[in-house]
Design a protein around this motif. Sequence first.
Motif, PDB file in Angstrom:
ATOM      1  N   SER A   4       0.811  -1.214   0.000  1.00  0.00           N
ATOM      2  CA  SER A   4       0.000   0.000   0.000  1.00  0.00           C
ATOM      3  C   SER A   4       0.846   1.266   0.000  1.00  0.00           C
ATOM      4  CB  SER A   4      -0.903   0.025   1.230  1.00  0.00           C
ATOM      5  OG  SER A   4      -0.132   0.269   2.396  1.00  0.00           O
ATOM      6  N   GLY A   5       2.149   1.133   0.270  1.00  0.00           N
ATOM      7  CA  GLY A   5       3.020   2.297   0.362  1.00  0.00           C
ATOM      8  C   GLY A   5       3.087   2.892   1.746  1.00  0.00           C
ATOM      9  N   ILE A   6       2.506   2.224   2.730  1.00  0.00           N
ATOM     10  CA  ILE A   6       2.488   2.721   4.110  1.00  0.00           C
ATOM     11  C   ILE A   6       3.090   1.659   5.016  1.00  0.00           C
ATOM     12  CG2 ILE A   6       0.999   3.420   6.027  1.00  0.00           C
ATOM     13  CD1 ILE A   6      -0.908   4.596   3.969  1.00  0.00           C
ATOM     14  N   ALA A   7       4.004   2.069   5.869  1.00  0.00           N
ATOM     15  CA  ALA A   7       4.726   1.134   6.723  1.00  0.00           C
ATOM     16  C   ALA A   7       3.802   0.532   7.790  1.00  0.00           C
ATOM     17  CB  ALA A   7       5.906   1.833   7.383  1.00  0.00           C
ATOM     18  N   GLU A   8       4.013  -0.739   8.077  1.00  0.00           N
ATOM     19  CA  GLU A   8       3.142  -1.451   9.012  1.00  0.00           C
ATOM     20  C   GLU A   8       3.258  -0.898  10.429  1.00  0.00           C
ATOM     21  OE1 GLU A   8       0.098  -3.799   9.926  1.00  0.00           O
ATOM     22  OE2 GLU A   8       0.955  -3.613   7.912  1.00  0.00           O
ATOM     23  N   GLN A   9       4.466  -0.453  10.831  1.00  0.00           N
ATOM     24  CA  GLN A   9       4.609   0.060  12.193  1.00  0.00           C
ATOM     25  C   GLN A   9       3.782   1.324  12.404  1.00  0.00           C
ATOM     26  OE1 GLN A   9       7.063  -0.319   9.984  1.00  0.00           O
ATOM     27  NE2 GLN A   9       8.642   1.296  10.084  1.00  0.00           N
ATOM     28  N   ALA A  10       3.615   2.104  11.338  1.00  0.00           N
ATOM     29  CA  ALA A  10       2.779   3.290  11.446  1.00  0.00           C
ATOM     30  C   ALA A  10       1.312   2.911  11.590  1.00  0.00           C
ATOM     31  CB  ALA A  10       2.980   4.172  10.216  1.00  0.00           C
ATOM     32  N   VAL A  11       0.883   1.900  10.844  1.00  0.00           N
ATOM     33  CA  VAL A  11      -0.498   1.422  10.936  1.00  0.00           C
ATOM     34  C   VAL A  11      -0.784   0.913  12.350  1.00  0.00           C
ATOM     35  CG1 VAL A  11      -2.153  -0.258  10.067  1.00  0.00           C
ATOM     36  CG2 VAL A  11      -0.572   0.854   8.484  1.00  0.00           C
ATOM     37  N   THR A  12       0.190   0.215  12.924  1.00  0.00           N
ATOM     38  CA  THR A  12       0.018  -0.333  14.282  1.00  0.00           C
ATOM     39  C   THR A  12      -0.179   0.780  15.307  1.00  0.00           C
ATOM     40  OG1 THR A  12       1.344  -2.289  13.730  1.00  0.00           O
ATOM     41  CG2 THR A  12       1.080  -1.754  16.067  1.00  0.00           C
ATOM     42  N   LEU A  13       0.650   1.803  15.250  1.00  0.00           N
ATOM     43  CA  LEU A  13       0.544   2.924  16.192  1.00  0.00           C
ATOM     44  C   LEU A  13      -0.767   3.677  15.987  1.00  0.00           C
ATOM     45  CD1 LEU A  13       1.770   4.706  18.367  1.00  0.00           C
ATOM     46  CD2 LEU A  13       2.979   5.979  16.560  1.00  0.00           C
ATOM     47  N   PHE A  14      -1.099   3.934  14.746  1.00  0.00           N
ATOM     48  CA  PHE A  14      -2.341   4.621  14.382  1.00  0.00           C
ATOM     49  C   PHE A  14      -3.547   3.856  14.926  1.00  0.00           C
ATOM     50  CE2 PHE A  14      -5.805   5.295  11.322  1.00  0.00           C
ATOM     51  CZ  PHE A  14      -5.812   6.665  11.129  1.00  0.00           C
ATOM     52  N   THR A  15      -3.557   2.534  14.748  1.00  0.00           N
ATOM     53  CA  THR A  15      -4.669   1.697  15.197  1.00  0.00           C
ATOM     54  C   THR A  15      -4.790   1.695  16.712  1.00  0.00           C
ATOM     55  OG1 THR A  15      -4.430   0.268  13.257  1.00  0.00           O
ATOM     56  CG2 THR A  15      -5.624  -0.645  15.139  1.00  0.00           C
ATOM     57  N   GLN A  16      -3.661   1.631  17.401  1.00  0.00           N
ATOM     58  CA  GLN A  16      -3.685   1.627  18.862  1.00  0.00           C
ATOM     59  C   GLN A  16      -4.363   2.891  19.400  1.00  0.00           C
ATOM     60  OE1 GLN A  16       0.170   1.017  20.670  1.00  0.00           O
ATOM     61  NE2 GLN A  16      -0.512   1.748  22.668  1.00  0.00           N
ATOM     62  N   ARG A  17      -4.043   4.026  18.817  1.00  0.00           N
ATOM     63  CA  ARG A  17      -4.659   5.283  19.251  1.00  0.00           C
ATOM     64  C   ARG A  17      -6.177   5.258  19.024  1.00  0.00           C
ATOM     65  NH1 ARG A  17      -0.576   9.343  15.991  1.00  0.00           N
ATOM     66  NH2 ARG A  17       1.313   9.041  17.267  1.00  0.00           N
ATOM     67  N   GLU A  18      -6.577   4.750  17.868  1.00  0.00           N
ATOM     68  CA  GLU A  18      -7.992   4.735  17.537  1.00  0.00           C
ATOM     69  C   GLU A  18      -8.777   3.745  18.395  1.00  0.00           C
ATOM     70  OE1 GLU A  18      -9.573   6.928  15.595  1.00  0.00           O
ATOM     71  OE2 GLU A  18      -7.602   7.900  15.492  1.00  0.00           O
ATOM     72  N   ARG A  19      -8.180   2.619  18.726  1.00  0.00           N
ATOM     73  CA  ARG A  19      -8.854   1.640  19.599  1.00  0.00           C
ATOM     74  C   ARG A  19      -9.098   2.257  20.981  1.00  0.00           C
ATOM     75  NH1 ARG A  19      -8.815  -3.829  18.185  1.00  0.00           N
ATOM     76  NH2 ARG A  19      -8.596  -4.448  20.379  1.00  0.00           N
ATOM     77  N   GLU A  20      -8.108   2.950  21.493  1.00  0.00           N
ATOM     78  CA  GLU A  20      -8.262   3.606  22.797  1.00  0.00           C
ATOM     79  C   GLU A  20      -9.355   4.659  22.743  1.00  0.00           C
ATOM     80  OE1 GLU A  20      -4.352   5.038  23.573  1.00  0.00           O
ATOM     81  OE2 GLU A  20      -3.530   3.057  24.068  1.00  0.00           O
ATOM     82  N   ARG A  21      -9.398   5.401  21.676  1.00  0.00           N
ATOM     83  CA  ARG A  21     -10.418   6.431  21.505  1.00  0.00           C
ATOM     84  C   ARG A  21     -11.810   5.797  21.474  1.00  0.00           C
ATOM     85  NH1 ARG A  21     -10.526  11.724  17.703  1.00  0.00           N
ATOM     86  NH2 ARG A  21     -12.785  12.040  17.590  1.00  0.00           N
ATOM     87  N   PHE A  22     -11.944   4.697  20.759  1.00  0.00           N
ATOM     88  CA  PHE A  22     -13.243   4.037  20.662  1.00  0.00           C
ATOM     89  C   PHE A  22     -13.715   3.547  22.029  1.00  0.00           C
ATOM     90  CE2 PHE A  22     -16.042   0.420  20.276  1.00  0.00           C
ATOM     91  CZ  PHE A  22     -16.951   0.809  19.299  1.00  0.00           C
ATOM     92  N   LEU A  23     -12.851   2.883  22.767  1.00  0.00           N
ATOM     93  CA  LEU A  23     -13.246   2.331  24.067  1.00  0.00           C
ATOM     94  C   LEU A  23     -13.621   3.436  25.054  1.00  0.00           C
ATOM     95  CD1 LEU A  23     -10.602  -0.520  24.376  1.00  0.00           C
ATOM     96  CD2 LEU A  23     -13.073  -0.778  24.021  1.00  0.00           C
ATOM     97  N   THR A  24     -12.927   4.560  24.992  1.00  0.00           N
ATOM     98  CA  THR A  24     -13.253   5.688  25.865  1.00  0.00           C
ATOM     99  C   THR A  24     -14.615   6.281  25.527  1.00  0.00           C
ATOM    100  OG1 THR A  24     -10.906   6.239  26.142  1.00  0.00           O
ATOM    101  CG2 THR A  24     -12.518   7.980  26.605  1.00  0.00           C
ATOM    102  N   ALA A  25     -14.923   6.337  24.238  1.00  0.00           N
ATOM    103  CA  ALA A  25     -16.153   6.998  23.787  1.00  0.00           C
ATOM    104  C   ALA A  25     -17.376   6.092  23.782  1.00  0.00           C
ATOM    105  CB  ALA A  25     -15.945   7.560  22.380  1.00  0.00           C
ATOM    106  N   ASN A  26     -17.181   4.779  23.957  1.00  0.00           N
ATOM    107  CA  ASN A  26     -18.302   3.841  23.803  1.00  0.00           C
ATOM    108  C   ASN A  26     -18.432   2.882  24.989  1.00  0.00           C
ATOM    109  OD1 ASN A  26     -19.349   4.194  20.805  1.00  0.00           O
ATOM    110  ND2 ASN A  26     -17.107   4.361  20.763  1.00  0.00           N
ATOM    111  N   PRO A  27     -18.607   3.397  26.197  1.00  0.00           N
ATOM    112  CA  PRO A  27     -18.706   2.515  27.366  1.00  0.00           C
ATOM    113  C   PRO A  27     -19.930   1.619  27.341  1.00  0.00           C
ATOM    114  CG  PRO A  27     -19.280   4.777  27.958  1.00  0.00           C
ATOM    115  CD  PRO A  27     -18.706   4.828  26.572  1.00  0.00           C
ATOM    116  N   ARG A  28     -21.042   2.100  26.795  1.00  0.00           N
ATOM    117  CA  ARG A  28     -22.257   1.290  26.764  1.00  0.00           C
ATOM    118  C   ARG A  28     -22.103   0.109  25.812  1.00  0.00           C
ATOM    119  NH1 ARG A  28     -26.189  -1.225  29.194  1.00  0.00           N
ATOM    120  NH2 ARG A  28     -28.197  -1.186  28.114  1.00  0.00           N
ATOM    121  N   SER A  29     -21.492   0.326  24.639  1.00  0.00           N
ATOM    122  CA  SER A  29     -21.220  -0.790  23.732  1.00  0.00           C
ATOM    123  C   SER A  29     -20.291  -1.792  24.394  1.00  0.00           C
ATOM    124  CB  SER A  29     -20.597  -0.291  22.416  1.00  0.00           C
ATOM    125  OG  SER A  29     -21.591   0.085  21.478  1.00  0.00           O
ATOM    126  N   ALA A  30     -19.276  -1.307  25.103  1.00  0.00           N
ATOM    127  CA  ALA A  30     -18.355  -2.212  25.786  1.00  0.00           C
ATOM    128  C   ALA A  30     -19.078  -3.019  26.854  1.00  0.00           C
ATOM    129  CB  ALA A  30     -17.198  -1.415  26.390  1.00  0.00           C
TER     130      ALA A  30
END
Length: 464
Positions: A4-30
């Motif tokens: 894809s032209g994008i390094a995997e380590q960047a995708v990993t860091l990006f995803t980690q931030r977004e997962r944390e954001r989702f869990l913080t914003a969605n306590p009822r779904s959790a």
Amino acid sequence: MSSSGIAEQAVTLFTQRERERFLTANPRSAELAERARQSLFAGVPMHWMSDWSTPVPLFVESAQGARFRDVDGHDYVDFCLGDTGSMFGHSPAPIAAALAEQAGRGLTTMLPGEDAVICGELLSERFGLPFWQVATTATDANRFVIRWARAITGRKMLLVIDGCYHGTVDDTLVRHRQGTTVHRAGLIGQARNLAKTCRAVPFNDLAALEAALAPGDIAALLMEPAMTNIGMVLPEPGYLEKVRELTRRYGTLLIIDETHTISTGPGGCTRAWNLEPDFLTLGKPVAGGVPASVYGCTAEMAQAMQIAREHASEMSGGHGHSGMGTTLSANALAMHCMRANLEQVMTDAAYAHMLPLAARLAAGLRELISRHGLAWSVSELGARCEFQFCATPPKTGAEAEAAFHDSLQMALHLYLINRGILITPFHNMTLCCPDTTAEDVDRLIATLDEALETLLAIPGVRLS
């Protein structure tokens, strides 16, 4: 490294931030996800509902038009639309009215009403095939048509396209690998060798198609006119015309599955491209989101089906079971909703709104990809489009699959979800409905732009 032209380590860091954001914003779904694990396998009513990009399932409270609200009170613009099940929006007003009208008049009787007659007439007019039957899902419709084709031709073999999607029909769960038909990876509990009764060939490969047809043992070719579930793959010029010519030459019936490709127009690709199938199947959106499917056939096929029925009756002494149909097929509720959908929802006016918006989205995605210097491409099919991680649109299912970058795709999907936008999971397909607006389209493009800017700003992200 990534194609894809994008390094995997960047995708990993990006995803980690977004997962944390989702869990913080969605306590009822959790909370509901944890509760669901005690009674639902995989914590969801269908196991693949846990395969989205979110760290826990996103639980929905309500949906209307092109939008839905989750149990934590967040609102979303929906470009997934139930993966086509709600192609014309969630709970269109005519469908809601039809549900209310039929609710007190009987839901299922195993007998026809006037709605069924009108639906048959509307389907014949729309698709150009004179005779119709009703089932509950596209899987059912495809299974039944395969049985009819085998009965009519006296042949056992089915031909499908590599990477095809026809619901969960056992016969179609195969792939083409190095010239051989094999079971799809991950197939669970399959007791028989599907390759004994089914062959798979690549899309857009006429030489492979003719080689598969040449032995004269193929009852039917079951195919989508454009592939939509392994990543969108469009037919090359002249391909479908040659498919029809070759199937006729070798005495093979042609079944066109329009369940996803109905996005092209009111008569699907069949009418838009003059495909002349022997059978046509359509599920998901045909009743406005209420479970129902249909299959249509030519007059010649209808006559052959009657002969097959008579032969089966003679062989069984007048007693037997065709193996087709379920008790809830063509139930009164589904037929009333299907009539409302065909008359008032799935209209020329609806497509006149949807198609330009999808074109606007595709153009915006192409501009975005070019501006970021990414070797990606965009495919369009009527009201749907998709961006793919390859420089040119794929020509076969194998090429589309080779372009997959699961972690990047999931990361981008999660970024969009965290900002109130949903697109189809498992690949990058979008669908515009009659309630989608130009502002919705522009918002998706702008949010994806933000995601890429964020991702590309991570040190070391771009590969040489």
